[in-house]
Motif scaffolding. Structure first.
Motif, short mmCIF file in Angstrom:
data_model
loop_
_atom_site.label_atom_id
_atom_site.label_comp_id
_atom_site.label_asym_id
_atom_site.label_seq_id
_atom_site.Cartn_x
_atom_site.Cartn_y
_atom_site.Cartn_z
N ARG A 182 -23.95 49.77 70.84
CA ARG A 182 -22.66 49.93 71.49
C ARG A 182 -22.13 51.31 71.13
NH1 ARG A 182 -19.91 45.70 73.70
NH2 ARG A 182 -17.93 46.71 73.25
N LEU A 183 -21.18 51.80 71.91
CA LEU A 183 -20.64 53.14 71.71
C LEU A 183 -19.14 53.05 71.46
CD1 LEU A 183 -21.67 56.17 71.91
CD2 LEU A 183 -20.62 56.18 74.19
N VAL A 184 -18.67 53.71 70.41
CA VAL A 184 -17.25 53.83 70.17
C VAL A 184 -16.86 55.28 70.42
CG1 VAL A 184 -17.58 54.21 67.68
CG2 VAL A 184 -15.36 53.44 68.53
N VAL A 185 -15.74 55.48 71.12
CA VAL A 185 -15.31 56.80 71.55
C VAL A 185 -13.88 57.04 71.10
CG1 VAL A 185 -14.95 58.33 73.53
CG2 VAL A 185 -16.82 56.67 73.56
N ALA A 186 -13.64 58.23 70.51
CA ALA A 186 -12.30 58.61 70.08
C ALA A 186 -11.96 59.96 70.73
CB ALA A 186 -12.23 58.72 68.56
N LYS A 187 -10.91 59.98 71.53
CA LYS A 187 -10.58 61.17 72.31
C LYS A 187 -9.59 62.07 71.57
CE LYS A 187 -11.39 58.96 76.79
NZ LYS A 187 -10.83 58.61 78.12
N GLN A 209 -16.31 51.12 73.47
CA GLN A 209 -15.03 50.78 72.87
C GLN A 209 -14.27 52.07 72.56
OE1 GLN A 209 -15.43 49.25 68.92
NE2 GLN A 209 -13.24 49.03 68.56
N GLU A 210 -12.98 52.10 72.83
CA GLU A 210 -12.17 53.26 72.49
C GLU A 210 -11.48 53.04 71.15
OE1 GLU A 210 -9.53 54.81 75.35
OE2 GLU A 210 -11.05 55.03 76.92
N ALA A 211 -11.32 54.12 70.41
CA ALA A 211 -10.67 54.06 69.10
C ALA A 211 -9.80 55.29 68.93
CB ALA A 211 -11.72 53.99 67.99
N ALA A 212 -8.89 55.22 67.96
CA ALA A 212 -8.06 56.37 67.65
C ALA A 212 -8.90 57.43 66.93
CB ALA A 212 -6.88 55.94 66.76
N LEU A 213 -8.61 58.68 67.20
CA LEU A 213 -9.33 59.77 66.56
C LEU A 213 -8.94 59.84 65.08
CD1 LEU A 213 -11.28 62.19 67.20
CD2 LEU A 213 -9.19 63.60 67.26
N PRO A 214 -9.91 59.75 64.16
CA PRO A 214 -9.57 59.87 62.73
C PRO A 214 -8.92 61.21 62.42
CG PRO A 214 -11.78 58.95 63.00
CD PRO A 214 -11.33 59.41 64.36
N MET A 226 -11.78 68.07 71.40
CA MET A 226 -13.04 67.37 71.24
C MET A 226 -12.91 65.93 71.67
SD MET A 226 -12.81 66.48 67.22
CE MET A 226 -13.83 65.07 67.54
N ILE A 227 -14.05 65.26 71.83
CA ILE A 227 -14.14 63.81 71.99
C ILE A 227 -15.26 63.36 71.07
CG2 ILE A 227 -14.62 61.88 73.55
CD1 ILE A 227 -13.63 63.59 75.86
N GLU A 228 -14.94 62.54 70.09
CA GLU A 228 -15.93 62.09 69.12
C GLU A 228 -16.53 60.75 69.58
OE1 GLU A 228 -16.38 61.88 64.24
OE2 GLU A 228 -14.39 61.86 65.17
N PHE A 229 -17.80 60.54 69.27
CA PHE A 229 -18.45 59.29 69.65
C PHE A 229 -19.46 58.87 68.58
CE2 PHE A 229 -20.79 62.80 71.64
CZ PHE A 229 -22.08 62.57 71.20
N ALA A 230 -19.79 57.60 68.58
CA ALA A 230 -20.79 57.08 67.66
C ALA A 230 -21.43 55.84 68.26
CB ALA A 230 -20.17 56.75 66.30
N ALA A 231 -22.76 55.83 68.34
CA ALA A 231 -23.51 54.66 68.79
C ALA A 231 -24.01 53.92 67.56
CB ALA A 231 -24.68 55.09 69.68
N TYR A 232 -23.95 52.59 67.60
CA TYR A 232 -24.22 51.82 66.39
C TYR A 232 -24.78 50.45 66.74
CZ TYR A 232 -19.93 49.43 67.75
OH TYR A 232 -18.99 48.71 68.45
N LEU A 233 -25.40 49.81 65.75
CA LEU A 233 -25.89 48.44 65.88
C LEU A 233 -24.70 47.49 65.77
CD1 LEU A 233 -28.99 48.75 63.53
CD2 LEU A 233 -29.08 48.34 66.00
N PRO A 234 -24.38 46.74 66.82
CA PRO A 234 -23.17 45.92 66.80
C PRO A 234 -23.36 44.50 66.27
CG PRO A 234 -24.09 45.91 69.00
CD PRO A 234 -25.00 46.76 68.16
N ASP A 235 -24.58 44.02 66.25
CA ASP A 235 -24.85 42.62 65.92
C ASP A 235 -25.02 42.45 64.42
OD1 ASP A 235 -25.73 40.01 65.69
OD2 ASP A 235 -26.98 40.11 67.50
N VAL A 236 -24.16 41.66 63.80
CA VAL A 236 -24.23 41.48 62.35
C VAL A 236 -25.53 40.81 61.95
CG1 VAL A 236 -23.02 39.26 62.39
CG2 VAL A 236 -22.97 40.66 60.32
N SER A 237 -26.12 39.98 62.81
CA SER A 237 -27.39 39.34 62.46
C SER A 237 -28.51 40.37 62.36
CB SER A 237 -27.75 38.27 63.49
OG SER A 237 -27.99 38.84 64.77
N VAL A 238 -28.46 41.41 63.21
CA VAL A 238 -29.45 42.48 63.14
C VAL A 238 -29.24 43.30 61.87
CG1 VAL A 238 -30.31 44.58 64.25
CG2 VAL A 238 -29.74 42.59 65.63
N LEU A 239 -27.97 43.60 61.56
CA LEU A 239 -27.67 44.32 60.32
C LEU A 239 -28.17 43.53 59.11
CD1 LEU A 239 -23.99 45.43 61.06
CD2 LEU A 239 -26.05 46.84 61.22
N TYR A 240 -27.94 42.23 59.15
CA TYR A 240 -28.37 41.37 58.03
C TYR A 240 -29.89 41.44 57.87
CZ TYR A 240 -28.94 37.28 55.06
OH TYR A 240 -29.27 36.45 54.02
#
Length: 293
Positions: A182-187, A209-214, A226-240
């Motif tokens: 999934r991708l989270v985007v902060a503008k 998903q949109e988020a506030a810019l840190p 800028m527009i910051e973004f991050a793609a990540y593993l969203p499923d906690v079972s996969v992380l586990y």
């Protein structure tokens, strides 16, 4: 109680993805909280949770970083892990949420802390920038610097897991993950739909998903435009599964469980050094190889 996850800024705490994910504790800057109060708050966290894993970006002001080390030193506690991360701030936010998710699983505090290095290799963190003249955390060629002065230029930059820089409008493409994300985007102060309209489809993300810019982001990237973004593993079972598939060791210094080659609490290297591996079939799309942890 689960291991406490702590951050240095409230905007590093993304909304939980489920009702089980706990929030993160906030470790205030020195100008916002006297030392006595900071010591008392940390002592309460340690007493309530047993262990505290504090994560903060490398762009954290030195005075705030010194406060963190002062608190741990004064309390003389080996139950506080201070993890300084080279991830961009939004990437730190993503990793913080992943550790919050794992903190309620059956992992020890030592494994949760050392998992930060492993999971950071699966976060594709970058930004769309209007200039790279002040970007010093990703290699920038003289040619890119020169193009940065051309009015209207924009650049796509990937900081992790492998640095990459492209100029928007060319045939170049940022290398994306070979697994489902999934991708989270902060503008920031840059009007553009390139991240959601071009990058997201190219990376075949499973949602945006949109988020506030840190607050630390403009300093990290060298510009507020800028527009910051991050793609990540969203499923906690996969992380586990990813964390559980790595062999656990005992730290030769503090005795805590760990994965990878370094303890998250005392920073002692594993002796003898070992290279963690993950079991097959952990990720659902592709077979990315960790760069080490």
């Amino acid at each position: 109680m689960p291991t406490a996850i702590a951050v240095t800024s409230a905007d590093l705490v993304l909304p939980p993805t489920d009702h089980q994910t706990p929030t993160a504790a906030l470790l205030h800057a020195p100008d916002a909280q006297p030392l006595e109060a900071a010591l008392a708050d940390m002592q309460v966290l340690v007493e309530q949770h047993g262990y505290v894993v504090a994560l903060y970006p490398a762009s954290l002001p030195p005075v705030h970083e010194r406060r963190l080390h002062t608190v741990r030193s004064v309390l003389e506690s080996d139950r506080i892990a201070l993890l300084k991360l080279d991830l961009p701030p939004l990437g730190v936010s993503v990793l913080v949420r992943q550790l919050r998710q794992l903190s309620v699983c059956d992992f020890s505090a030592g494994v949760v802390a050392s998992a930060a290095r492993l999971l950071s290799h699966y976060i594709y963190a970058g930004a769309l920038l209007n200039t790279v003249t002040r970007l010093d955390r990703v290699p920038v060629t003289l040619r890119s610097h020169a193009k940065s002065w051309v009015p209207g230029s924009q650049f796509g930059v990937l900081a992790t897991p492998e640095p990459q820089l492209i100029r928007i409008g060319t045939d170049e493409r940022l290398t994306g993950p070979a697994f489902g994300t999934r991708l989270v985007v902060a503008k920031g102060q840059l009007p553009s739909d390139w991240v959601t309209g071009t990058l997201a489809p190219a990376w075949r993300v499973q949602g945006v998903q949109e988020a506030a810019l840190p607050a630390y982001s403009p300093k990290w990237w060298g510009t507020p435009k800028m527009i910051e973004f991050a793609a990540y593993l969203p499923d906690v079972s996969v992380l586990y599964q990813l964390v559980a598939s790595v062999r656990r060791e005992n730290c030769s210094w503090c005795g805590l469980d760990l994965i990878g080659d370094r303890c998250g609490f005392c920073s002692a290297p594993l002796v003898p050094p070992e290279n963690p591996t993950r079991g097959p079939g952990v990720l659902t799309r592709g077979t990315p190889t960790p760069h080490g942890s």
